[in-house]
Design an enzyme around this catalytic site. Sequence first.
Site, PDB file in Angstrom:
ATOM      1  N   GLU A 172      17.098 -18.293  -6.557  1.00 27.09           N
ATOM      2  CA  GLU A 172      16.726 -16.653  -7.260  1.00 27.09           C
ATOM      3  C   GLU A 172      16.617 -16.734  -8.649  1.00 27.09           C
ATOM      4  O   GLU A 172      14.932 -15.682  -8.798  1.00 27.09           O
ATOM      5  CB  GLU A 172      18.873 -15.962  -7.187  1.00 27.09           C
ATOM      6  CG  GLU A 172      17.795 -14.368  -7.309  1.00 27.09           C
ATOM      7  CD  GLU A 172      17.219 -13.324  -6.933  1.00 27.09           C
ATOM      8  OE1 GLU A 172      16.040 -14.616  -5.732  1.00 27.09           O
ATOM      9  OE2 GLU A 172      16.811 -13.014  -7.380  1.00 27.09           O
TER      10      GLU A 172
ATOM     11  N   GLU B 166       8.325 -15.352 -10.538  1.00 26.16           N
ATOM     12  CA  GLU B 166       7.833 -13.607  -9.958  1.00 26.16           C
ATOM     13  C   GLU B 166       7.276 -13.557 -11.033  1.00 26.16           C
ATOM     14  O   GLU B 166       5.642 -12.300 -11.000  1.00 26.16           O
ATOM     15  CB  GLU B 166       8.374 -12.966  -9.150  1.00 26.16           C
ATOM     16  CG  GLU B 166       8.816 -12.891  -8.080  1.00 26.16           C
ATOM     17  CD  GLU B 166      10.114 -12.171  -7.626  1.00 26.16           C
ATOM     18  OE1 GLU B 166       9.643 -11.625  -6.270  1.00 26.16           O
ATOM     19  OE2 GLU B 166      10.968 -11.885  -8.041  1.00 26.16           O
TER      20      GLU B 166
ATOM     21  N   ASN C 160      -2.347   1.973   5.438  1.00 31.47           N
ATOM     22  CA  ASN C 160      -1.229   0.744   5.482  1.00 31.47           C
ATOM     23  C   ASN C 160      -0.327   0.039   6.375  1.00 31.47           C
ATOM     24  O   ASN C 160      -0.676   0.362   7.624  1.00 31.47           O
ATOM     25  CB  ASN C 160      -0.196   1.640   5.091  1.00 31.47           C
ATOM     26  CG  ASN C 160       1.286   0.461   4.610  1.00 31.47           C
ATOM     27  OD1 ASN C 160       0.740  -1.014   4.249  1.00 31.47           O
ATOM     28  ND2 ASN C 160       2.423   0.940   4.676  1.00 31.47           N
ATOM     29  N   GLY C 161      -0.859  -1.148   6.172  1.00 33.03           N
ATOM     30  CA  GLY C 161      -1.044  -2.158   7.291  1.00 33.03           C
ATOM     31  C   GLY C 161      -2.352  -2.699   7.644  1.00 33.03           C
ATOM     32  O   GLY C 161      -3.122  -3.570   6.834  1.00 33.03           O
TER      33      GLY C 161
ATOM     34  N   LYS D 258       6.714  -4.866  -3.652  1.00 31.32           N
ATOM     35  CA  LYS D 258       7.715  -4.651  -4.134  1.00 31.32           C
ATOM     36  C   LYS D 258       8.363  -4.858  -1.960  1.00 31.32           C
ATOM     37  O   LYS D 258       9.736  -5.422  -1.759  1.00 31.32           O
ATOM     38  CB  LYS D 258       8.688  -3.049  -4.139  1.00 31.32           C
ATOM     39  CG  LYS D 258       9.889  -2.636  -3.765  1.00 31.32           C
ATOM     40  CD  LYS D 258      11.075  -3.308  -5.277  1.00 31.32           C
ATOM     41  CE  LYS D 258      11.986  -3.089  -5.639  1.00 31.32           C
ATOM     42  NZ  LYS D 258      12.615  -4.071  -5.361  1.00 31.32           N
TER      43      LYS D 258
ATOM     44  N   ARG E  96       4.208  -0.318  -4.611  1.00 26.05           N
ATOM     45  CA  ARG E  96       3.667  -1.028  -3.237  1.00 26.05           C
ATOM     46  C   ARG E  96       2.849  -2.029  -3.223  1.00 26.05           C
ATOM     47  O   ARG E  96       2.464  -2.460  -2.092  1.00 26.05           O
ATOM     48  CB  ARG E  96       3.919   0.499  -2.526  1.00 26.05           C
ATOM     49  CG  ARG E  96       4.574   1.143  -1.991  1.00 26.05           C
ATOM     50  CD  ARG E  96       4.867   2.026  -1.040  1.00 26.05           C
ATOM     51  NE  ARG E  96       5.081   1.818  -0.183  1.00 26.05           N
ATOM     52  CZ  ARG E  96       5.692   0.945   0.836  1.00 26.05           C
ATOM     53  NH1 ARG E  96       6.945   1.340   0.393  1.00 26.05           N
ATOM     54  NH2 ARG E  96       5.802   0.913   2.395  1.00 26.05           N
TER      55      ARG E  96
ATOM     56  N   TRP F 227      -2.756  -2.768  -1.748  1.00 27.80           N
ATOM     57  CA  TRP F 227      -2.717  -4.061  -1.657  1.00 27.80           C
ATOM     58  C   TRP F 227      -3.324  -4.317  -0.941  1.00 27.80           C
ATOM     59  O   TRP F 227      -3.033  -4.128   0.320  1.00 27.80           O
ATOM     60  CB  TRP F 227      -1.212  -4.160  -1.514  1.00 27.80           C
ATOM     61  CG  TRP F 227      -0.498  -5.868  -1.741  1.00 27.80           C
ATOM     62  CD1 TRP F 227       0.172  -5.874  -2.985  1.00 27.80           C
ATOM     63  CD2 TRP F 227      -0.970  -6.958  -0.819  1.00 27.80           C
ATOM     64  NE1 TRP F 227       0.479  -7.231  -2.981  1.00 27.80           N
ATOM     65  CE2 TRP F 227      -0.221  -7.748  -2.047  1.00 27.80           C
ATOM     66  CE3 TRP F 227      -0.848  -7.058   0.445  1.00 27.80           C
ATOM     67  CZ2 TRP F 227       0.145  -9.248  -1.169  1.00 27.80           C
ATOM     68  CZ3 TRP F 227      -1.303  -8.259   1.017  1.00 27.80           C
ATOM     69  CH2 TRP F 227      -0.058  -8.716   0.061  1.00 27.80           C
TER      70      TRP F 227
ATOM     71  N   HIS G 276      17.006 -37.383  -6.029  1.00 26.83           N
ATOM     72  CA  HIS G 276      15.973 -37.767  -5.588  1.00 26.83           C
ATOM     73  C   HIS G 276      14.885 -37.225  -5.806  1.00 26.83           C
ATOM     74  O   HIS G 276      13.881 -37.117  -4.390  1.00 26.83           O
ATOM     75  CB  HIS G 276      17.002 -36.779  -3.892  1.00 26.83           C
ATOM     76  CG  HIS G 276      17.942 -38.296  -3.488  1.00 26.83           C
ATOM     77  ND1 HIS G 276      18.177 -38.579  -3.301  1.00 26.83           N
ATOM     78  CD2 HIS G 276      18.806 -36.904  -3.653  1.00 26.83           C
ATOM     79  CE1 HIS G 276      19.478 -39.734  -3.208  1.00 26.83           C
ATOM     80  NE2 HIS G 276      20.319 -38.175  -3.543  1.00 26.83           N
TER      81      HIS G 276
ATOM     82  N   LYS H 246      13.116 -15.351  -9.759  1.00 29.43           N
ATOM     83  CA  LYS H 246      12.241 -14.482 -10.635  1.00 29.43           C
ATOM     84  C   LYS H 246      11.379 -14.794 -11.638  1.00 29.43           C
ATOM     85  O   LYS H 246      10.475 -13.976 -11.774  1.00 29.43           O
ATOM     86  CB  LYS H 246      13.429 -14.037 -11.110  1.00 29.43           C
ATOM     87  CG  LYS H 246      14.393 -12.885 -10.641  1.00 29.43           C
ATOM     88  CD  LYS H 246      14.933 -11.642 -10.145  1.00 29.43           C
ATOM     89  CE  LYS H 246      13.965 -11.384  -9.467  1.00 29.43           C
ATOM     90  NZ  LYS H 246      13.997 -11.291  -7.925  1.00 29.43           N
TER      91      LYS H 246
ATOM     92  N   CYS I 119       0.886  -1.441  -0.171  1.00 30.25           N
ATOM     93  CA  CYS I 119      -0.035   0.399  -0.372  1.00 30.25           C
ATOM     94  C   CYS I 119       0.743   1.141   0.338  1.00 30.25           C
ATOM     95  O   CYS I 119       1.944   0.819   1.174  1.00 30.25           O
ATOM     96  CB  CYS I 119      -0.959  -0.089   1.049  1.00 30.25           C
ATOM     97  SG  CYS I 119      -2.344  -1.018   0.936  1.00 30.25           S
TER      98      CYS I 119
HETATM   99  C1  G6P Z   1       9.135  -8.629  -1.570  1.00 31.33           C
HETATM  100  C2  G6P Z   1       9.730  -8.289  -2.989  1.00 31.33           C
HETATM  101  C3  G6P Z   1      10.510  -9.121  -3.059  1.00 31.33           C
HETATM  102  C4  G6P Z   1      11.281  -8.791  -1.877  1.00 31.33           C
HETATM  103  C5  G6P Z   1      11.142  -9.153  -0.964  1.00 31.33           C
HETATM  104  C6  G6P Z   1      12.230  -9.109   0.601  1.00 31.33           C
HETATM  105  O1  G6P Z   1       8.452 -10.432  -1.066  1.00 31.33           O
HETATM  106  O2  G6P Z   1       8.231  -8.513  -3.387  1.00 31.33           O
HETATM  107  O3  G6P Z   1      11.530  -8.514  -4.564  1.00 31.33           O
HETATM  108  O4  G6P Z   1      12.612  -9.777  -2.039  1.00 31.33           O
HETATM  109  O5  G6P Z   1      10.006  -8.760  -0.438  1.00 31.33           O
HETATM  110  O6  G6P Z   1      12.009  -7.421   0.784  1.00 31.33           O
HETATM  111  P1  G6P Z   1      13.237  -6.392   1.547  1.00 31.33           P
HETATM  112  O7  G6P Z   1      12.877  -5.093   1.008  1.00 31.33           O
HETATM  113  O8  G6P Z   1      13.180  -6.979   3.130  1.00 31.33           O
HETATM  114  O9  G6P Z   1      14.344  -7.360   0.792  1.00 31.33           O
END
Ligand code: G6P
Length: 608
Positions: A481, A488, A100-101, A603, A27, A74, A504, A485, A2
């Site tokens: 990772e 996501e 937000n929260g 984010k 956000r 969000w 396995h 990616k 948010c």
């Molecule tokens: C969210 C974002 C990710 C990020 C994660 C941790 O899920 O979409 O891209 O890696 O939060 O965020 P931070 O700001 O704690 O690295």
Amino acid sequence: MCGIIGYVGPRKVVPVIIEGLRKLEYRGYDSAGMAIIEAGKLVVVKKRGKLRELEEAVRGNAYEATTGIGHTRWATHGRVEDRNAHPHMDCKGEIAVIHNGIIENYQTLRSDLIKKGHAFSSETDTEVIAHLLEEQVDAGRDLLDAVRGTAHQLQGAYAFLVVASRFPGRVIAVRNLSPLVLGVGDGEMIFSSDTPALLDYTHRIVPLHDGDVVEINDRGYFFYALEDGHAFTRAPMIVQWSAASAEKQGYKHFMLKEIYEQPVVIRDTLYGRFDVATGRVDLKEFADSPVPERISIVAAGTSYHASRVGKYLLEQLARIPTEVSFSSEYRYQQPIVQPGTLGIAVTQSGETIDTLAALRLQRQLGARVVAITNRPESSAVRESDVSFITQAGIEIGVAATKSFMAQLIAFYLMAISFGQRKGTIDQEASLRLGGELAGLSQKCEQVLEYVGVMEAIARKFYQVHDMIFVGRGVNYPIALEGALKMKEISYIHAEGYAAGELKHGPIALLEQNVPVIGLLPRGPLYEKVYSNLQESNARESPLVILAESTDATAQGLASDFIPMPIVGELFSPVLYTVPLQLLAYYTADRKGLDVDQPRNLAKSVTVE
Ligand code: G6P
């Protein structure tokens, strides 16, 4: 999670809100809305969907208002519908709130308010705030007292902003656990969930602390303690980022721009921290403390993957036993913190609520804690003993790329520095490691020249349903990772495995429509990974292999070969990450997906 914005100043507020929300849209982007005080009346406009729906709804209206608040959502409580979008209002339509929260006790508050005759028009937790404020204002309280009186009744995490038609020219904010920053301009004041939205107006910012209540009006900004209402002040800090750094600068997406910025990020994060001539790493952040006996890292998402690489480096180079936990699990696993433990919280935003909670627990259990974060103004910096600020610059793309790179570099520096201080790295090794560090930025530039290759591979595979990424040792987290990616932003089911684990179980998934992406740098594990990839080849999976450009054997096995620069195995994660980011990017782009705002993600995750 948010985005919230609030403004008081001489400008017409509607364009300020729209532009602010555009910068905060990463956000959350389920719905957007605003509340302004127009000719003494509260006007609220809100729409489900992306920001352009709200823009459409206000277009053509000649609003004169100069005070207002805006929100991009969000969803947590309540479906994505117009009525659940923020702002939320009281029964009379005179008070508006954005939040937000999560208000944890909203159900009890809501039933009490309904008993008192309040009518609710949304399913959200936020709406209770508007009705609680109404009760307070109806009892004759000033808006500031009403906000404090309301906040005292709330449990949970929140940052909320309030405007009310009976109190024009004022915006009041409260913070408890959710991020909020005040921008101090020339004759204008602006609140935002995050700094980039403020940079068009000012570089002077004041991050709010938990328990701060702040009023902005045409006389300036005023801080009060939520607890007892006493007035105090907080001095602004200057942030160096330029407003242009939060723009796409000609790139199709922020993510692509941020991938391209990585060579500079490597240079900037190394800058001033190590001496190329001797390979000596000097971290002023740790100058006053002994080398830790053990390390416990907490992180989420991409930061967790950087931490997994970090564990490997700290153990290999400095021989410090290191454990890594998901922040969201750490609190619930009854962690043991032995004396001499250094806690490390890794978080790009410095605001991920799970990571902040884990950091607090580490400190409570007696650990000294360092925050590795990209945001000097964040809560993580304020709450840790010491912070290591990575130099990735503002990252807007929801899928983290350059911040991951900066976190990796931070771990190389820490591991080398601890190793040198402990004596596990001698002078000769320092020179070798220093040489590798110094060459990374340029090699990363070389890797970025493979854009065309990655685009072609994406074209070939963008319609598959599953992908498997494999690596071993220090590259196992890179496989994780790479898969993250891909998931996501392209919504393709992707898994990362330690290559040796394929047999396995996961090997049962392999067939000709399931590409395997293998990370095969030269090093002690080369032969092992090579055999694991052969096993995949035998199951007819297409094999995309990243290996040294001179590796003819790997090239012979691969259906698609990504020629990588020659680099020591320990440093290969820095380079091998980049093609995987590009693969995810071009796959998502080819599918026509919204790369910078993937569905359901945000984010910065500021709810548990
Ligand atoms: C969210 C974002 C990710 C990020 C994660 C941790 O899920 O979409 O891209 O890696 O939060 O965020 P931070 O700001 O704690 O690295």
